[in-house]
Write a protein that holds these residues in place. Structure first.
Motif, short mmCIF file in Angstrom:
data_model
loop_
_atom_site.label_atom_id
_atom_site.label_comp_id
_atom_site.label_asym_id
_atom_site.label_seq_id
_atom_site.Cartn_x
_atom_site.Cartn_y
_atom_site.Cartn_z
N LYS A 149 22.17 -4.92 -12.57
CA LYS A 149 21.82 -4.12 -13.77
C LYS A 149 22.29 -4.83 -15.03
O LYS A 149 21.56 -4.89 -16.04
CB LYS A 149 22.44 -2.73 -13.68
CG LYS A 149 21.78 -1.82 -12.65
CD LYS A 149 22.50 -0.48 -12.58
CE LYS A 149 21.91 0.41 -11.50
NZ LYS A 149 22.64 1.70 -11.37
N ASN A 150 23.53 -5.34 -15.02
CA ASN A 150 24.05 -6.04 -16.20
C ASN A 150 23.19 -7.29 -16.50
O ASN A 150 22.91 -7.60 -17.67
CB ASN A 150 25.50 -6.44 -15.97
CG ASN A 150 26.44 -5.24 -16.04
OD1 ASN A 150 26.04 -4.18 -16.53
ND2 ASN A 150 27.65 -5.39 -15.55
N HIS B 184 25.50 -2.99 -9.74
CA HIS B 184 26.01 -3.03 -11.11
C HIS B 184 25.80 -4.42 -11.71
O HIS B 184 25.39 -4.58 -12.87
CB HIS B 184 27.49 -2.65 -11.11
CG HIS B 184 28.14 -2.77 -12.46
ND1 HIS B 184 27.88 -1.90 -13.49
CD2 HIS B 184 29.03 -3.68 -12.94
CE1 HIS B 184 28.58 -2.25 -14.55
NE2 HIS B 184 29.28 -3.33 -14.24
N LYS C 60 19.99 -6.15 -18.06
CA LYS C 60 20.19 -5.72 -19.45
C LYS C 60 20.33 -6.91 -20.37
O LYS C 60 19.82 -6.92 -21.51
CB LYS C 60 21.43 -4.82 -19.54
CG LYS C 60 21.24 -3.45 -18.90
CD LYS C 60 22.53 -2.65 -18.99
CE LYS C 60 22.37 -1.28 -18.32
NZ LYS C 60 23.65 -0.50 -18.36
N GLN C 61 21.06 -7.96 -19.95
CA GLN C 61 21.22 -9.16 -20.77
C GLN C 61 19.88 -9.84 -21.02
O GLN C 61 19.56 -10.27 -22.14
CB GLN C 61 22.21 -10.11 -20.07
CG GLN C 61 22.52 -11.36 -20.86
CD GLN C 61 23.25 -11.03 -22.17
OE1 GLN C 61 24.06 -10.11 -22.22
NE2 GLN C 61 22.94 -11.78 -23.22
#
Length: 1050
Positions: free
Chosen positions: A740-741, A737, A744-745
């Motif tokens: 993934k964050n 997780h 995405k950023q």
């Protein structure tokens, strides 16, 4: 396993064979403890002991039936269903005829036990229309026999006063085919007398309570038991028993069995005859010779009886009051005394009822019996009186106890025989068992040469004076040395003093205890004589059923042979019964009454102990546990106790017998305590069995602790592994997780940079290649697109076409709000125009008139709101239909607008006179309604104005110009019932004719002249000069008074 635990509970064993130590006290204590736990059933081997709880228990449900169906007898808790199932399966699967013997004293629950057995068998056997019909007939025989054979006694509210044996016959599949019922020793003495607190047979009370008025009238009966001597002339009702409902149930049961309506009526007629015989009263009289005689005191009852049975009253009266004696060739008619007459009456009633009951049983048998030729299996159910020991014991108790002696004899012999057969079958050595053989008591009573019954029959047949004293003397001579017989004389011979044994009594030492019998009435009850005159009288009756009950009354079949005695008949019946029982496999149910007060769940130890003794339960247990007290198949025994051996636990791979031998040798039990049969293990002492059970309980505790320890360890290990696995999964997901964050950023940042870069490039290219007015064109394009979208959406969402619907879609954008409001107004006006275009000219004119009225009067005059619902008709006089009024229309010579009847106020005296008002396009005419002649004709140009009040009256003042021909007389004051319509049409007509609006004044004051002028007075009402009041033309105060003057003119 629950059932096995119940059977081996040391405090309340389910099988008394396992009782240790075996004493009366321990047996009584066990029954009491089980009763306290609501366990009313206990075993003695395969014998069921039932203790009456005197309350319903939830142990007879359909679920219980399924639980005991095809069960192992000792694998379930003790229950009456278990013995019923065992008997039924033995009959069905092993082709062994069965009998179930139910014994116990009155109130112990024998009848209920027999019902439960029958209902269980009916529930578990197969279904089918014919099978269900047979089962229903067998079950419905109970209500009928209970009505005619049961009665309330001090001990029991529904006591069977007869013995019943029912043979239920089955086919090879175990389906019921029918049955045969045998009855024994009906207590017919109850017909003529019963103790206070008891009742006669139920049928009498049921008939009187449940019979309809028409039926009772047909049977010559009156409602209420207080009218009948045989019912002790007292009201009698039982709590919890509805006699009327039971009577209807009995009638329904008869219909199910197959009784025809004629048979039911005949049966009830004979029952009514018995009841009415008790009301036949006799009076004493004397013959010419001085001999006492008797006669009927009140012939009414006798005549009603004779009407019922279609017999000459004289014949029955002669039979009741006299006796025909034949001596050689002579016939002598002997008058009877009153006491002898009552004896004859009671003997007749007892005989009729007893024979009627026999006929009833035979009739039921006719319906339920099996057709000959079918192969059948038989299950017998015996519901018979238990052993009876009363304060005063008579002939009935002697006969009943004799029957119980025979049943005890068959029980001991059959139990020993079954035990011996099982020992032989299992290869165990049989050792003879010492027990009390009551054959000596049975022989004392039934010996055909010198038994008590034989001596009683001999005494009854002996010529000369016969009484009970000679009978007792003969018994004393015969049985002086018999160890089971005692009397006062035999005790005196042995120099024994016993005050409890009076004269005219003898005592027998039964297996259940000593019983003292009073011989009073023995000879009379054994003879059971009915004079031939009464039999012939009953034969002479034309009542088919009653006549069939007395075949010996046929004069052509007169027999001088004496009928068999009651004792002889009962002895033969018992012998037949014993023969029947010996041919079947017996099953026993011993019923015990826990208290004398019929109180729910109350246990009286003294009473129960007495029943334990005379039911012979201790003897039953001793016989059953002779040799080896416990035996069980190897498989269930090994399954239950294998955890006690190290070699048999947890699994034994050899045969069950080998496993049992290994187990018991490892436990080091005494060899004399054990015996190994072919299929069963035998254990001699209950103590050994309880020792095994105790070891098993301790071992179960150890195993339970071990299982708990292993389970807790397994659970903790499993929980740790699960937590560890969960932690790994959570960590993996969290790391994923987080990555993934982060990705995405980074992606959002890259896209933002790309967007700014592309925007910068586009703006630079735009400045280079596009004109400066592009933004305006784009704005105009967007504006037009939005307007187009708004209008297209509005086209699809237009409101309904109803003019009353003012709804309109809101503007989606603020800049369209003004246009949206204009479109709303345009659409609404267009809807109104479309609506108006659809109107007819007449409807349009009417609406225009209503609209005009609204403009003139809305919120100004109270009467307006009332006129809204009234349509404007215009013509209210019917001028075209009435020729009298047609010339009035000709006076105006123009188009008629309105015609109605008004009231004109007379200026001279204030009175009103009726007038016809005609409004045309150019004139207003007032005419006399009687003469139909015009009184006033006004041109519309002569009308200056109209004044009305604010209220709901119909008053109006018609102001005329002074230049008009009628104006010099003053204004007109009229009262109209259609004021709103009249002024509206006048206004419209004036506008059409002169293009001027009507001057309408709505005020509380008005007058004839202009302001400052002098008014005119009229008696009863006045008109002041009208002028300007509050900025409008007003009217002087108009009201009812004695006069008027100059008021408020200006």
């Amino acid at each position: 396993m629950e059932a096995a635990t119940t059977l081996l509970d040391a405090e309340a064993v389910g099988d008394l064979v396992l009782l240790d130590p075996l004493t009366e006290e321990s047996l009584l204590r066990t029954l009491q403890e089980r009763f306290r736990r609501s366990d009313i059933y206990t075993y003695i081997g395969d014998v069921v002991i039932s203790v009456n709880p005197y309350r319903p228990l939830p142990i007879y449900t359909p679920e219980k039936v399924q639980e005991y169906n095809n069960c192992n007898f000792f694998a379930v808790k003790p229950h009456i269903y278990a013995i019923a199932d065992d008997a039924y399966r033995s009959l069905r699967d092993r082709d062994r005829d069965q009998c179930i013997l139910i014994t116990g004293e009155s109130g112990a629950g024998k009848t209920e036990a027999s019902k439960l057995v029958m209902s269980y068998v009916a529930a578990v056997c197969s279904k089918g229309e014919e099978v269900d019909k047979v089962k229903e007939q067998l079950l419905q025989s109970n209500p009928v026999l209970e009505a005619f054979g049961n009665a309330k006694t001090i001990r029991n509210d529904n006591s069977s006063r007869f013995g019943k044996y029912m043979d239920v016959e089955f086919d090879f599949k175990g389906e019921p085919l029918g049955g045969v019922i045998s009855n024994y020793l009906l207590e017919k003495s109850r017909i003529v007398r019963h103790t206070k607190g008891e009742r006669n047979f139920h049928i009498f009370y049921q008939l009187l309570a449940g019979g309809s008025a028409q039926l009772l009238q047909q049977l010559k009966l009156r409602q209420g038991s207080q009218h009948y001597g045989y019912l002790n002339r007292e009201k009698s009702s039982l709590p919890g028993m509805d006699d009327a409902a039971n009577f209807r149930a009995m009638q329904d049961a008869m219909a199910v069995i197959g009784f025809s309506p004629a048979e039911v009526t005949a049966l009830l007629e004979v029952t009514a005859v018995v009841l009415k015989l008790g009301n036949v009263e006799l009076s004493s009289c004397y013959q010419a010779s001085g001999m006492e005689a008797c006669s009927i005191a009140e012939p009414r009852e006798l005549h009603e009886i004779c009407e019922l049975i279609k017999l000459d009253p004289g014949t029955l009266e002669q039979a009741l009051c006299s006796r025909t004696v034949k001596a050689r060739d002579e016939t002598v008619l002997t008058a009877l005394s009153v006491s002898q007459g009552y004896y004859c009456r009671d003997a007749l009633a007892k005989n009729i009822y007893s024979r009627l009951f026999d006929w009833l049983v035979n009739r039921i048998n006719t319906s339920i019996q099996v057709k000959p030729g079918k192969q059948r299996k038989v299950m017998g159910v015996l519901d018979i009186y238990g052993f009876e020991i009363f304060q005063d014991n008579g002939f009935e108790q002697f006969i009943i106890n004799y029957c119980n002696e025979k049943l005890q004899q068959i029980f001991i012999l059959m139990t020993l025989k079954e035990e011996q057969e099982e020992y032989v079958r299992e290869g165990i050595k049989w050792t003879p068992v010492e027990f009390f053989d009551n054959g000596i008591i049975c022989d004392l009573i039934e010996n055909s040469k010198c038994g008590i019954l034989a001596m009683l029959d001999e005494e009854c047949l002996r010529p000369g004076v016969v009484n009970e004293d000679t009978f007792v003397t003969k018994l004393n001579q015969l049985f002086a040395t018999h160890k089971h017989y005692e009397s006062k004389e035999t005790q005196n011979a042995k120099h024994v003093t016993d005050l409890s044994l009076p004269q005219r009594c003898f005592r027998i030492h039964h297996y259940a205890g000593k019983v003292t019998y009073n011989v009073t009435g023995f000879i009379e009850k054994n003879n059971d004589l009915l004079f031939r005159d009464l039999s012939q009288a009953m034969w002479a009756a034309r009542h088919t059923l009653l006549r069939s009950l007395f075949p010996e009354g046929d004069p052509q079949k007169v027999s001088l042979k004496l009928p068999p005695t009651a004792g002889f008949q009962f002895k033969n019946s018992v012998a037949t019964l014993m023969k029947n029982l010996y041919s079947k496999n017996p099953n026993y149910i011993r019923c015990i009454k826990p208290n004398d007060t019929k109180t729910a769940m109350l246990f009286t130890p003294e009473l129960v102990l007495a029943q334990i003794r005379y039911l012979g339960l201790m003897e039953n247990v001793r016989v059953r546990r002779a040799g080896y007290a416990f035996r069980q198949l190897y498989s269930p025994f090994l399954q239950r106790y294998k955890m006690l051996g190290t070699k048999t636990w947890p699994r034994w791979s050899g045969s069950d017998r080998e496993g049992t031998e290994v187990l018991l040798s490892e436990l080091k039990l005494p060899p004399e305590e054990l015996a190994y049969g072919y299929t069963k293990i035998f254990i001699r002492s209950p103590r050994t069995l309880f020792d095994l059970e105790k070891r098993r309980q301790e071992r179960i505790s150890e195993l339970a602790t071990l299982i708990q320890k292993m389970f807790r360890g397994w659970r903790c290990r499993t929980q740790y592994q699960l937590m560890r696995k969960s932690q790994i999964i959570i960590s993996a997901w969290f790391r994923g997780h987080a990555q993934k964050n982060k990705y995405k950023q980074m992606k959002r940042s890259a896209l933002l940079l790309q967007a700014y870069a592309r925007g910068w490039k586009v703006r630079r290219m735009y400045r280079r290649y596009f004109r400066s007015g592009a933004s305006t064109r784009l704005a105009n394009f967007i504006y037009r697109r939005l307007v187009q979208k708004f209008l297209m959406g509005l086209q699809k969402n237009l409101p309904p076409m109803s003019v009353q619907d003012r709804t309109w879609p809101p503007a989606p954008y603020k800049f369209l709000a003004g246009a949206n409001q204009e479109l709303k107004n345009i659409f609404y006006h267009w809807k109104c125009k479309k609506y108006r275009d659809q109107l007819t000219p007449q409807r349009k004119a009417l609406l225009q008139a209503k609209l005009c009225a609204s403009e003139l009067f809305k919120d100004k005059k109270t009467l307006y709101s009332k006129s809204l619902q009234q349509p404007f008709q215009g013509e209210y006089l019917g001028l075209t239909q009435n020729p009298k009024y047609q010339k009035l229309h000709a006076v105006a010579k123009d188009k008629l607008v309105m015609a109605e009847s008004v009231m004109k106020v007379n200026r001279a005296n204030g009175k009103t006179v009726p007038r016809l008002l005609l409004l045309t396009t150019e004139h207003l005419v007032l005419a006399d309604p009687k003469a139909a002649q015009p009184k006033t004709v006004l041109s519309l140009s002569d009308i200056r104005g109209v004044s009305v009040t604010r209220f709901s009256d119909g008053l109006l003042a018609l102001h005329l110009k002074e230049t008009s021909t009628a104006g010099n007389k003053g204004d007109l004051l009229l009262v109209s019932s259609h004021l709103i319509e009249l002024i509206t049409r006048l206004h419209q007509t004036l506008m059409a004719a002169t293009s001027q609006a009507l001057a309408l004044h709505i005020t509380d004051q008005y007058g004839r002249g202009r302001g400052g002028q002098r008014g005119h007075g009229l008696c009863g009402w006045g008109l002041g000069g009208w002028g300007r009041v509050g900025g409008v033309h007003g009217v002087g105060c108009m009201g009812w008074g004695s006069g008027w003057g100059r008021i408020g003119g200006s």
